[in-house]
Structures are given as structure tokens and as C-alpha cells.
Design a protein around this motif. Structure first.
Motif, PDB file in Angstrom:
ATOM      1  N   ILE A 329       0.569  -1.196  -0.163  1.00 36.93           N
ATOM      2  CA  ILE A 329       0.157   0.010   0.004  1.00 36.93           C
ATOM      3  C   ILE A 329       0.980   1.309   0.088  1.00 36.93           C
ATOM      4  N   VAL A 330       2.004   1.349   0.998  1.00 37.16           N
ATOM      5  CA  VAL A 330       2.703   2.418   1.039  1.00 37.16           C
ATOM      6  C   VAL A 330       3.522   2.494  -0.095  1.00 37.16           C
ATOM      7  N   ALA A 331       4.013   1.473  -0.761  1.00 34.48           N
ATOM      8  CA  ALA A 331       4.795   1.634  -2.090  1.00 34.48           C
ATOM      9  C   ALA A 331       3.661   2.324  -3.492  1.00 34.48           C
ATOM     10  N   GLN A 332       2.410   1.666  -3.193  1.00 36.60           N
ATOM     11  CA  GLN A 332       1.810   2.145  -4.261  1.00 36.60           C
ATOM     12  C   GLN A 332       1.421   3.638  -3.881  1.00 36.60           C
ATOM     13  N   ILE A 333       1.223   4.180  -3.048  1.00 39.44           N
ATOM     14  CA  ILE A 333       1.305   5.662  -2.707  1.00 39.44           C
ATOM     15  C   ILE A 333       2.504   6.452  -3.168  1.00 39.44           C
ATOM     16  N   GLU A 334       3.655   5.715  -2.868  1.00 38.04           N
ATOM     17  CA  GLU A 334       4.943   6.521  -3.144  1.00 38.04           C
ATOM     18  C   GLU A 334       5.229   6.401  -4.604  1.00 38.04           C
ATOM     19  N   GLN A 335       4.926   5.466  -5.323  1.00 38.45           N
ATOM     20  CA  GLN A 335       5.164   5.210  -6.739  1.00 38.45           C
ATOM     21  C   GLN A 335       4.271   6.163  -7.570  1.00 38.45           C
ATOM     22  N   THR A 336       3.130   6.165  -7.300  1.00 35.70           N
ATOM     23  CA  THR A 336       2.233   7.345  -8.089  1.00 35.70           C
ATOM     24  C   THR A 336       1.976   8.834  -7.775  1.00 35.70           C
ATOM     25  N   ALA A 337       2.987   9.096  -6.672  1.00 38.29           N
ATOM     26  CA  ALA A 337       2.817  10.569  -6.320  1.00 38.29           C
ATOM     27  C   ALA A 337       3.738  11.318  -7.413  1.00 38.29           C
ATOM     28  N   GLU A 338       3.280  12.494  -7.498  1.00 38.72           N
ATOM     29  CA  GLU A 338       3.761  13.600  -8.571  1.00 38.72           C
ATOM     30  C   GLU A 338       4.988  14.078  -8.257  1.00 38.72           C
ATOM     31  N   ARG A 339       6.055  14.052  -9.105  1.00 41.79           N
ATOM     32  CA  ARG A 339       7.199  14.447  -8.572  1.00 41.79           C
ATOM     33  C   ARG A 339       8.033  14.768 -10.091  1.00 41.79           C
ATOM     34  N   THR A 340       9.010  15.610  -9.745  1.00 39.64           N
ATOM     35  CA  THR A 340       9.817  16.443 -10.894  1.00 39.64           C
ATOM     36  C   THR A 340      11.137  16.018 -11.177  1.00 39.64           C
ATOM     37  N   ILE A 341      11.639  15.018 -10.227  1.00 42.53           N
ATOM     38  CA  ILE A 341      13.012  14.582 -10.231  1.00 42.53           C
ATOM     39  C   ILE A 341      12.863  13.234  -9.854  1.00 42.53           C
TER      40      ILE A 341
END
Length: 437
Positions: A329-341
């Protein structure tokens, strides 16, 4: 043990080990002091006369916020809720209590499962009794826990655009701290273990230890027990980030806990938000509208309100994928987060949480985020070519024009020929008729 004032609750107290003192992560110490000394407890507040207008000055009760808060405007709620609304997921809010007098929380809270873990016979520094609240954790004189719960699971209500991200999840209210800072790591560990027994699928902890000192191992053991039961543990990163201050906070820094920093409207780290390698993701934490005791809404700032934003997303994922582990669950939230780098950033972790993306790009579980996975790769514009004569587009346009005009001329010609033939035939028939006479 001597009682503690609200100021002492924010730091190390002389008669309590520093590793035991917990604090609610308000944006500033002044915010907590104001809440503790100015806001009247629910029992003392005057009842509302009719419907109160919304006020920027937080009071209990307050009017309903009329619009849709910016933190929800960034989410396509219809698309999000077509995937999940968090039904069947129980979220433990370990905080200052959750007031069920707010109509948006009345049906969201499992009152029977709530628990008050504050010490009995509490007194302030003057020796006067402190209201401890209901045994089921549904008293909140501070308002902190009620705001946290609303961000997670507030039910829709006519007259306001505010609603929880997981409006069908169930809140387990666990009152473990107060404005005077009576919560400690011992009671927090106890609260976590109670949340496990109460069937929590997600645990939200919007608190951290004073001075960012690592507490006793029992708290870490309680966290590990929750993780072993596939319970997602979300904790606020802390609000000591002004001036680039970097330090680990607990329980957010424990392995397996999703530590949440605060972001602003520009998807950048809020100035007060704690930074560090332990930060997992960021979420809106500035001007956060949420529910308050007795009814209505108020605005507040802090990673305390970023954490429940992420806990709400975790509840949505938990309902959609009940077999996924906490790590997945945590990895899914981290993977799909908006990031620019590419990769992890100590300011906002893996990026700013994207609820819709977390619920739509979920074909299979992952154990850890991929550095390149969530990066938006915008293509640089191609330089314009120096062109002599007409461009291919211009040539195509010219040829299309020729074809169109030619077709029109052909149609007109054919039409004219047909008319001429018709007229000639008519004349021939008239002449033939005249000759016969």
C-alpha cells in the motif's frame, strides 16, 4: 507526576524523560497555546442559534465552509470514488479525541470501539481538574483529532464542499493526548496495540516526540506488530522545517511507517514542513479545511493534516486491495506521487500524493517505488526548421484547394452540360411536333 502546561508539552519537561513527551504537530507552538487557552471546551460553548456563518476565526462550533477546499479541488473525486470510497476499512485516529457532534462525523465514527487512554484525575498546573472526556474517545476540547478524522472520512453534507477522501471508511477514535501533553510514548504504544485489537486497517498518528529523540523500543515494537498485521501506519513528519532544519522524528522515522511532509498549492514543500530521508511523500498541509467539534469547519496548517490526507488514500487502496500488505500500500502511494525529479527527494519524499493515480495505476502490487516510474518526462519542443519556399503543410493545403476548386468546376460543368442537353431535346420535340401539323 506533576501536570504539564501546553507550552511544556511542546518540548522536554523537567519531570518527564524527553523521549516520553509527545506533541501534536501543530504548525507552531503558538497555535497549540491559542487552542488550549482561548477555545472553550464543548461543554462550555454556547449552543448555536440557527445556522452559523463560516468564520475564519476558529471557534467551536463554527459555520460550514461553503466551497470546495483547494486540497480537494486538485482531485477528480468522481473518478476517485468510482474506484473506491473506503467502505469496510477501519482507520484508527490516535489523537486528542474525535467529536461526533459534528454531523459529518456522526455516522463516520465507531463510537463503541473508541477508547480514552488519558490518565484519570487529570489536573492543570494550578491543581484544578482537567476535563478528561468520554471513555469512548469522543470528546475533543482541542479540535485536533476532529480535524484529522474529517480529512479522512467526513461524510458529504449539503451546504459545504468539504468531504473526507474516504467517505465510507470508519473512524476508530483513540484519545491518547491533549493540549497539556499528557500523552507519552508509553500510552502511544498502548494506543497502537488497542487499534490492532479494534480491527484497524490504517492507523493515523499526527504526533511526534519532543526534540526528535528516539523513544524506547516498546513503541517500535508496537509499530512492528501493526505492520505484521498488514496495518498501514501513517505519521506526520513534523513542523520544525523552517530554515532547512533536518532531523528525524518519531514514530515517523521508524521502518515501515509512511512519513508525510506538508505541501502547498504549488506542490512544493511547505516552509514549516520537516525534511529528511525518512519522508515518504508529501500531501496538502496549508490552509486545510476540516471538521471541528460541535459542527462546522476551520482552517489549519501542519503536517498533522497532511498525514490524514494520505491515510484517506491508504483507506481507499485498502478497500480496493484487501490482500495487499502494508508495504505494498505504501509503495503504491509513493510510486504514483507527483514528482519532478527521478528518485527520492528529502523535501517531499517520492513526491506529492496523487489519489486518483494511486487508485487507477494499480494493476499489480509492488514492494518499493521505482525511481523513474512516477517522473513526468515532458518532451522539449523541436527547433523550427528554416524553410525555403512553401512548407509541406502549405503544399498540402494548396493541393487540397486545387482539388476542391476542381471538383466544384467539374460539378458545375456537368450540371451545365446536362441542362444544355435537356434544352436541346425539348427544342427537337417542339420542331418535330410543328412539322407534323
Amino acid at each position: 507526576m506533576a501536570p504539564h502546561t501546553a507550552t511544556e508539552a511542546l518540548g522536554t519537561t523537567p519531570d518527564r524523560p524527553a523521549t516520553w513527551a509527545l506533541r501534536a504537530t501543530f504548525a507552531t507552538a503558538a497555535a497549540l497555546l491559542t487552542t488550549a487557552t482561548v477555545l472553550a471546551p464543548p461543554a462550555a460553548a454556547a449552543p448555536a442559534a440557527g445556522k452559523l456563518p463560516y468564520s475564519d476565526q476558529c471557534a467551536f462550533p463554527n459555520g460550514d465552509y461553503p466551497g470546495r477546499p483547494w486540497s480537494l479541488q486538485r482531485v477528480l473525486l468522481d473518478e476517485l470514488w468510482s474506484r473506491s470510497k473506503g467502505k469496510g476499512v477501519r482507520v484508527a485516529v490516535i489523537d486528542t479525541g474525535v467529536d461526533v457532534k459534528n454531523p459529518q462525523l456522526a455516522r463516520a465514527v465507531d463510537v463503541k470501539a473508541g477508547r480514552n487512554l488519558l490518565p484519570k484525575n487529570l489536573k492543570d498546573e494550578d491543581g484544578d481538574p482537567i476535563e478528561r472526556g468520554n471513555e469512548n474517545g469522543t470528546t475533543d476540547t482541542v479540535g485536533h483529532g476532529t480535524k484529522v478524522a474529517g480529512i479522512i472520512a467526513a461524510r458529504p453534507l449539503d451546504g459545504t464542499g468539504f468531504v473526507g477522501l474516504a467517505p465510507e471508511a470508519t473512524i476508530i477514535p483513540i484519545q491518547q493526548n491533549d493540549a497539556e501533553g499528557h500523552g507519552d510514548t508509553k500510552s502511544l504504544a498502548k494506543a497502537i496495540r488497542y487499534a490492532i485489537q479494534a480491527g484497524a486497517g490504517v492507523i493515523n498518528i499526527s504526533q511526534d516526540t519532543s526534540n526528535a529523540l528516539k523513544p524506547s523500543s516498546d513503541l517500535e515494537k508496537a509499530i512492528d506488530e501493526a505492520l505484521a498485521r498488514k496495518i498501514v501506519v501513517v505519521a506526520s513528519a513534523g513542523n520544525d522545517g523552517l530554515g532547512g532544519n533536518i532531523k528525524e522524528t518519531y514514530p515517523a522515522s521508524y521502518e515501515g511507517v509512511l512519513a508525510v511532509a506538508a505541501s502547498d498549492r504549488n506542490n512544493e514543500r511547505a516552509s514549516f514542513s520537516q525534511s529528511g530521508e525518512f519522508v515518504g511523500v508529501a500531501a496538502p498541509g496549508v490552509d486545510m479545511i476540516s471538521t471541528v467539534p460541535q459542527g462546522g469547519h476551520c482552517s489549519d496548517n501542519g503536517t498533522s493534516f497532511s498525514a490524514p490526507y494520505v491515510a484517506g488514500v491508504a483507506a481507499l487502496l485498502k478497500a480496493r486491495h484487501p490482500d495487499w500488505t502494508a508495504r505494498e500500500i505504501v509503495a503504491q502511494i509513493e510510486q504514483t506521487a507527483e514528482r519532478t525529479i527521478a528518485g527520492h527527494d528529502r523535501l517531499v519524499g517520492w513526491g506529492v500524493v496523487d489519489p486518483v493515480r494511486a487508485l487507477t495505476e494499480d494493476d499489480r502490487p509492488i514492494e518499493s517505488p521505482r525511481p523513474e516510474g512516477g517522473l513526468g518526462k515532458a518532451e522539449a519542443p523541436s527547433p523550427a526548421k528554416f524553410q525555403i519556399g512553401e512548407t509541406p503543410d502549405e503544399r498540402n493545403t494548396r493541393l487540397a484547394t486545387y482539388v476542391t476548386v476542381g471538383a466544384a468546376v467539374l460539378v458545375a460543368g456537368l450540371t451545365g452540360t446536362a441542362v444544355a442537353i435537356r434544352d436541346a431535346r425539348k427544342r427537337s420535340r417542339r420542331l418535330a411536333g410543328a412539322g407534323a401539323e
